[in-house]
Design a protein around this motif. Structure first.
Motif, short mmCIF file in Angstrom:
data_model
loop_
_atom_site.label_atom_id
_atom_site.label_comp_id
_atom_site.label_asym_id
_atom_site.label_seq_id
_atom_site.Cartn_x
_atom_site.Cartn_y
_atom_site.Cartn_z
N THR A 56 -20.76 -56.83 -77.16
CA THR A 56 -21.87 -56.69 -76.21
C THR A 56 -21.46 -57.28 -74.87
OG1 THR A 56 -23.54 -56.78 -77.95
CG2 THR A 56 -24.27 -57.29 -75.71
N GLU A 57 -21.69 -56.52 -73.81
CA GLU A 57 -21.36 -56.96 -72.45
C GLU A 57 -22.63 -57.08 -71.63
OE1 GLU A 57 -18.32 -57.66 -72.26
OE2 GLU A 57 -17.17 -56.21 -73.44
N THR A 58 -22.70 -58.10 -70.80
CA THR A 58 -23.76 -58.22 -69.80
C THR A 58 -23.11 -58.57 -68.47
OG1 THR A 58 -25.35 -59.01 -71.45
CG2 THR A 58 -25.91 -59.34 -69.14
N ARG A 59 -23.24 -57.69 -67.50
CA ARG A 59 -22.61 -57.90 -66.20
C ARG A 59 -23.67 -57.99 -65.10
NH1 ARG A 59 -17.84 -59.87 -66.60
NH2 ARG A 59 -17.96 -59.68 -64.32
N ASP A 60 -23.46 -58.91 -64.19
CA ASP A 60 -24.27 -59.00 -62.98
C ASP A 60 -23.65 -58.04 -61.98
OD1 ASP A 60 -25.43 -59.68 -60.51
OD2 ASP A 60 -25.80 -61.73 -61.16
N VAL A 61 -24.18 -56.83 -61.91
CA VAL A 61 -23.57 -55.79 -61.09
C VAL A 61 -23.62 -56.15 -59.61
CG1 VAL A 61 -23.69 -53.34 -60.45
CG2 VAL A 61 -24.12 -54.05 -62.82
N ALA A 62 -24.71 -56.77 -59.19
CA ALA A 62 -24.81 -57.18 -57.78
C ALA A 62 -23.72 -58.18 -57.43
CB ALA A 62 -26.19 -57.77 -57.51
N ALA A 63 -23.49 -59.15 -58.30
CA ALA A 63 -22.44 -60.14 -58.06
C ALA A 63 -21.06 -59.51 -58.13
CB ALA A 63 -22.56 -61.29 -59.06
N ASP A 64 -20.86 -58.60 -59.07
CA ASP A 64 -19.57 -57.94 -59.19
C ASP A 64 -19.27 -57.07 -57.97
OD1 ASP A 64 -19.08 -59.10 -61.63
OD2 ASP A 64 -19.80 -57.38 -62.79
N PHE A 65 -20.30 -56.41 -57.43
CA PHE A 65 -20.08 -55.61 -56.22
C PHE A 65 -19.67 -56.50 -55.05
CE2 PHE A 65 -21.14 -53.43 -52.34
CZ PHE A 65 -20.79 -52.11 -52.59
N ARG A 66 -20.35 -57.64 -54.92
CA ARG A 66 -19.99 -58.55 -53.83
C ARG A 66 -18.56 -59.06 -53.99
NH1 ARG A 66 -21.22 -61.35 -49.65
NH2 ARG A 66 -23.24 -60.34 -49.37
N ALA A 67 -18.15 -59.37 -55.20
CA ALA A 67 -16.79 -59.83 -55.44
C ALA A 67 -15.78 -58.73 -55.12
CB ALA A 67 -16.63 -60.30 -56.88
N ALA A 68 -16.14 -57.49 -55.41
CA ALA A 68 -15.22 -56.38 -55.22
C ALA A 68 -15.16 -55.89 -53.79
CB ALA A 68 -15.62 -55.22 -56.14
N PHE A 69 -16.31 -55.84 -53.11
CA PHE A 69 -16.38 -55.23 -51.79
C PHE A 69 -16.75 -56.20 -50.67
CE2 PHE A 69 -16.98 -51.67 -54.73
CZ PHE A 69 -16.09 -50.74 -54.21
N GLY A 70 -17.14 -57.42 -51.01
CA GLY A 70 -17.39 -58.43 -50.00
C GLY A 70 -18.70 -58.29 -49.26
N GLU A 71 -19.66 -57.61 -49.84
CA GLU A 71 -20.95 -57.44 -49.19
C GLU A 71 -22.02 -57.19 -50.25
OE1 GLU A 71 -21.26 -53.57 -47.02
OE2 GLU A 71 -19.12 -53.46 -47.50
N ASP A 72 -23.29 -57.21 -49.80
CA ASP A 72 -24.39 -56.98 -50.74
C ASP A 72 -24.34 -55.56 -51.29
OD1 ASP A 72 -25.29 -59.54 -50.35
OD2 ASP A 72 -26.81 -58.97 -48.86
N ALA A 73 -24.77 -55.43 -52.53
CA ALA A 73 -24.71 -54.13 -53.21
C ALA A 73 -25.87 -53.23 -52.78
CB ALA A 73 -24.74 -54.33 -54.72
N PRO A 74 -25.60 -51.96 -52.49
CA PRO A 74 -26.67 -50.99 -52.31
C PRO A 74 -27.21 -50.55 -53.68
CG PRO A 74 -24.55 -49.93 -52.06
CD PRO A 74 -24.26 -51.39 -52.28
N ASP A 75 -28.14 -49.63 -53.67
CA ASP A 75 -28.68 -49.14 -54.93
C ASP A 75 -27.61 -48.44 -55.77
OD1 ASP A 75 -31.14 -50.03 -54.13
OD2 ASP A 75 -32.04 -48.04 -53.87
#
Length: 247
Positions: A199-218
């Motif tokens: 089972t995986e649980t990911r904070d997609v908003a945090a992962d987007f910021r780590a990957a792209f350096g900005e807040d995640a869009p929808d």
């Protein structure tokens, strides 16, 4: 794999072409990702669209089966690549967590995420975002414009790939070898957990910021894929329900 007009074909195959379905077909509510567990084994997979990025590669076979006392999605890859995708609209400020279960028969032995020829994974969960086109480089905008002209559909402009890799350490985050608009994040690696439900649980908003350096869009698309078209191997994976949750 060889590509006609390689830059566009490669771009379409590994990020945009994965989801060549109309993003204007209507959005589902965040809680409405169709659950495999509510479907019947052997029946059609409803609410998920098959996507075939490459005319040359056979399709990965997706079927509903009974496993662990519930219905799950079984993916069988044999030198193949295709995707099951669900179009959705998710506000990550409200529901930033993505949870799912998966299981693999084993990793793709000869895969190598640092090379185009090794860009295969036993398990992969895509999350695609409504990233503003005007924030992209001129070259990337040109590829998107050409791709949309050819296919007549809107193409997502940023993606996270959660992958079960064969060799890279868990936590590895890097651009896809085809395009930096797709970022690969290794969340399982190797064969130690092969044959087990994880089972995986990911904070997609945090992962987007780590990957792209900005807040995640929808989020606009979620998808699953098991692919071996580059390595020519065989592998099987199983996917449980996917769900966005509040913190």
């Amino acid at each position: 794999m060889h590509y006609l007009f390689h830059p566009l074909r490669a771009f379409m195959k590994k990020i945009a072409g994965l989801i060549l379905l109309p993003l204007s077909m209507g959005w589902a509510h965040a809680a409405d990702i169709p659950p495999f567990s509510q479907m019947q084994p052997g029946a059609a997979v409803t609410g998920w669209a098959p996507v075939r990025p490459s005319a040359k590669a056979p399709d990965t076979i997706y079927t509903l089966v009974r496993d662990d006392d519930r219905t799950v999605l079984k993916a069988e890859a044999d030198k193949s690549m295709s995707v099951l995708a669900h179009t959705i609209r998710v506000d990550l400020k409200k529901t930033p967590l993505l949870r799912w279960r998966w299981k693999i028969s084993g990793p793709v032995k000869s895969a190598d995420m640092t090379k185009k020829s090794g860009d295969d994974y036993a398990g992969r969960v895509y999350v695609l975002f409504d990233y503003p086109v005007d924030k992209l480089s001129f070259a990337t905008r040109a590829k998107l414009k050409l791709g949309e002209a050819i296919y007549g559909q809107k193409i997502p402009t940023a993606a996270l790939n959660y992958v079960w890799d064969n060799r890279q350490p868990i936590g590895t985050l890097q651009a896809n070898t085809y395009t930096d608009r797709a970022r690969m994040l290794v969340i399982e690696s190797g064969s130690d957990k092969a044959g087990q439900w994880v089972t995986e649980t990911r904070d997609v908003a945090a992962d987007f910021r780590a990957a792209f350096g900005e807040d995640a869009p929808d989020v606009v698309v979620v998808a699953v894929a098991t692919d071996t078209d580059n390595t020519g191997e065989q592998v099987t994976a199983w996917y449980g329900d996917l769900q966005f949750l509040a913190r």
